[in-house]
Design a protein around this motif. Structure first.
Motif, mmCIF file in Angstrom:
data_model
loop_
_atom_site.group_PDB
_atom_site.id
_atom_site.type_symbol
_atom_site.label_atom_id
_atom_site.label_comp_id
_atom_site.label_asym_id
_atom_site.label_seq_id
_atom_site.Cartn_x
_atom_site.Cartn_y
_atom_site.Cartn_z
ATOM 1 N N LYS A 248 0.834 -1.195 0.000
ATOM 2 C CA LYS A 248 0.000 0.000 0.000
ATOM 3 C C LYS A 248 0.875 1.255 0.000
ATOM 4 O O LYS A 248 0.588 2.231 -0.709
ATOM 5 N N VAL A 249 1.930 1.229 0.820
ATOM 6 C CA VAL A 249 2.864 2.358 0.882
ATOM 7 C C VAL A 249 3.493 2.608 -0.491
ATOM 8 O O VAL A 249 3.629 3.760 -0.944
ATOM 9 N N GLU A 250 3.855 1.522 -1.167
ATOM 10 C CA GLU A 250 4.479 1.644 -2.487
ATOM 11 C C GLU A 250 3.495 2.220 -3.511
ATOM 12 O O GLU A 250 3.855 3.101 -4.312
ATOM 13 N N VAL A 251 2.268 1.737 -3.490
ATOM 14 C CA VAL A 251 1.258 2.220 -4.427
ATOM 15 C C VAL A 251 1.012 3.722 -4.240
ATOM 16 O O VAL A 251 0.803 4.459 -5.213
ATOM 17 N N LEU A 252 1.067 4.188 -2.998
ATOM 18 C CA LEU A 252 0.833 5.597 -2.693
ATOM 19 C C LEU A 252 2.071 6.459 -2.925
ATOM 20 O O LEU A 252 2.013 7.686 -2.732
ATOM 21 N N GLY A 253 3.176 5.822 -3.316
ATOM 22 C CA GLY A 253 4.398 6.573 -3.580
ATOM 23 C C GLY A 253 5.056 7.123 -2.331
ATOM 24 O O GLY A 253 5.712 8.171 -2.373
ATOM 25 N N LEU A 254 4.927 6.394 -1.221
ATOM 26 C CA LEU A 254 5.436 6.873 0.061
ATOM 27 C C LEU A 254 6.605 6.039 0.593
ATOM 28 O O LEU A 254 6.971 6.153 1.761
ATOM 29 N N SER A 255 7.189 5.189 -0.255
ATOM 30 C CA SER A 255 8.211 4.251 0.213
ATOM 31 C C SER A 255 9.398 4.945 0.886
ATOM 32 O O SER A 255 9.993 4.404 1.820
ATOM 33 N N ASP A 256 9.746 6.157 0.416
ATOM 34 C CA ASP A 256 10.879 6.864 1.018
ATOM 35 C C ASP A 256 10.472 7.674 2.239
ATOM 36 O O ASP A 256 11.315 8.305 2.882
ATOM 37 N N ARG A 257 9.189 7.632 2.590
ATOM 38 C CA ARG A 257 8.687 8.412 3.737
ATOM 39 C C ARG A 257 8.222 7.525 4.887
ATOM 40 O O ARG A 257 7.895 8.046 5.965
ATOM 41 N N VAL A 258 8.163 6.212 4.660
ATOM 42 C CA VAL A 258 7.695 5.272 5.692
ATOM 43 C C VAL A 258 8.826 4.339 6.059
ATOM 44 O O VAL A 258 9.416 3.676 5.204
ATOM 45 N N LYS A 259 9.131 4.264 7.355
ATOM 46 C CA LYS A 259 10.202 3.412 7.868
ATOM 47 C C LYS A 259 9.592 2.190 8.551
ATOM 48 O O LYS A 259 8.896 2.313 9.563
ATOM 49 N N PHE A 260 9.841 1.007 7.989
ATOM 50 C CA PHE A 260 9.423 -0.250 8.605
ATOM 51 C C PHE A 260 10.599 -0.746 9.446
ATOM 52 O O PHE A 260 11.576 -1.278 8.919
ATOM 53 N N ALA A 261 10.519 -0.551 10.761
ATOM 54 C CA ALA A 261 11.670 -0.807 11.632
ATOM 55 C C ALA A 261 11.662 -2.203 12.251
ATOM 56 O O ALA A 261 12.617 -2.566 12.950
ATOM 57 N N GLY A 262 10.609 -2.987 12.028
ATOM 58 C CA GLY A 262 10.576 -4.359 12.543
ATOM 59 C C GLY A 262 10.387 -4.415 14.051
ATOM 60 O O GLY A 262 9.995 -3.445 14.700
ATOM 61 N N VAL A 263 10.670 -5.582 14.623
ATOM 62 C CA VAL A 263 10.597 -5.785 16.075
ATOM 63 C C VAL A 263 11.947 -5.411 16.665
ATOM 64 O O VAL A 263 12.983 -5.918 16.238
ATOM 65 N N ARG A 264 11.936 -4.543 17.651
ATOM 66 C CA ARG A 264 13.178 -4.046 18.229
ATOM 67 C C ARG A 264 13.184 -4.261 19.732
ATOM 68 O O ARG A 264 12.134 -4.256 20.384
#
Length: 368
Positions: A248-264
């Motif tokens: 969804k993030v990719e379709v909206l063109g937001l890939s460089d604005r959303v950080k998927f940081a995983g489990v930390r």
């Protein structure tokens, strides 16, 4: 030494598991110990730490693969072999009462059912019917009822259960000092994740599943991103809908604005890197994340489907999801940067300091 057992699918970094780990860390291990009975074949996020603290990981079988009868027998045998003074089952479905019934059959005298939510995994009609069917079983299986909020208690135990002498609130308490705001942590985490110092960071911590409502959150951020070029969405967690969120993030063109940081393992530090928390869950028992964020002083915009018992200070705003992404965008803008200077004080008064709530945990689990 008294030893109890906590029954769970896996000791991963979910809300209920994290709550129990916080209490487990704080326990006096010379007096009390916990084992963790899991049905997953995969190693859990907390497994190594549990063993280091003197606990054991005990494996049972999956009901979905081996059937409820085999699961019952295995849990009964674990109870007989473990010599436990108590067993705890934390769940959002009444069917889990079968596990406590097996523990009682194995000789465990104290069985605690902790309601962890106000809905089932999918909230489907089938699950709702099953939940309703098995609720009476809780009365036979559990010697006491526990929940993080009144609403979570009512969902699982009904009005009669909550008003009975068997029910108690156990707050999702935290080590308040651990979640203090730290400027050095803010800079460190942002550098590590490639986030500019002047960026507006909207944060979320939670499993990627239907309940947490990431699709709506991404729509909200799309509104924010259209108005603030420096805005970033920071997402911590994993789950079955992670790839869907990425797409969804990719379709909206937001890939460089959303950080998927995983489990930390440094979630406490990550709150300091955020400017505002967005939490649009469809339902919750009482979200641990919202308590942690308030301890950090982080302002929060949360769904009004979440119990008001989670709102401890004036830095939290409840919003209806029906208002749409635009109204959430405006609320997040209003609150961003309005960090409370001393988020811990009100939480301590409300019973969320783990140093004080630990005695309640010991009473409810170990009977002392």
């Amino acid at each position: 030494m008294k030893r109890a057992v906590y029954i769970v699918t896996a000791m991963d970094a979910g809300g209920a598991e994290t709550v129990f780990m916080k209490f487990y860390r704080a326990l006096d291990k010379n007096k009390y110990q916990l084992d963790f009975c899991v049905s997953s074949d995969e190693p859990g996020f907390y497994d190594d730490e549990i063993r280091e603290l003197g606990g054991r990981i005990v494996h049972t079988v999956k009901k979905s693969e081996s059937g409820p009868v085999a699961s019952f027998r295995r849990l009964r045998d674990i109870a007989r072999e473990g010599g436990y003074c108590a067993a705890v089952r934390s769940s959002q479905h009444s069917l889990s009462a079968l596990d406590l019934l097996a523990m009682r059959a194995g000789g465990v005298p104290r069985t605690v059912f902790r309601s962890s939510n106000t809905g089932t995994v999918t909230n489907s009609r089938k699950e709702a019917v099953l939940h309703s069917m098995f609720r009476p079983l809780i009365r036979l299986a559990a010697t006491s009822y526990v929940a993080p909020s009144t609403e979570a208690g009512l969902y699982m135990f009904g009005e009669a259960g909550v008003s009975s002498g068997k029910f108690d609130i156990l707050h999702n308490a935290v080590d308040l000092q651990e979640f203090d705001y730290r400027e050095d942590a803010r800079k460190k985490i942002r550098r590590e994740l490639g986030i500019a110092e002047d960026a507006l960071v909207v944060g979320h911590v939670g499993r990627f599943n239907q309940q947490k409502n990431h699709a709506f959150l991404i729509d909200v951020f799309a509104e924010i991103a259209g108005k603030r070029d420096e805005a970033v969405l920071l997402l911590l967690g994993k789950g079955e809908l992670l790839e869907s969120a990425r797409q969804k993030v990719e379709v909206l063109g937001l890939s460089d604005r959303v950080k998927f940081a995983g489990v930390r393992s440094d979630v406490a530090l990550c709150y300091s890197a955020m400017d505002v928390l967005a939490f649009p869950s469809l339902y919750e028992g009482l979200p641990n994340v919202v308590i942690e964020a308030q301890a950090n002083g982080l302002p929060c915009v949360i769904s009004n489907a979440i119990t008001q018992e989670a709102v401890i200070n004036g830095n939290v705003v409840s919003m209806p999801l029906s208002g749409g992404a635009g109204s959430w965008c405006e609320a997040l803008f209003r609150l961003s940067g309005r960090r409370a200077e001393d988020g811990a004080s009100e939480l301590r008064l409300a019973g969320y300091d783990i140093k004080e709530e630990l005695s309640n945990f010991v009473r409810l689990v170990f009977g002392e």
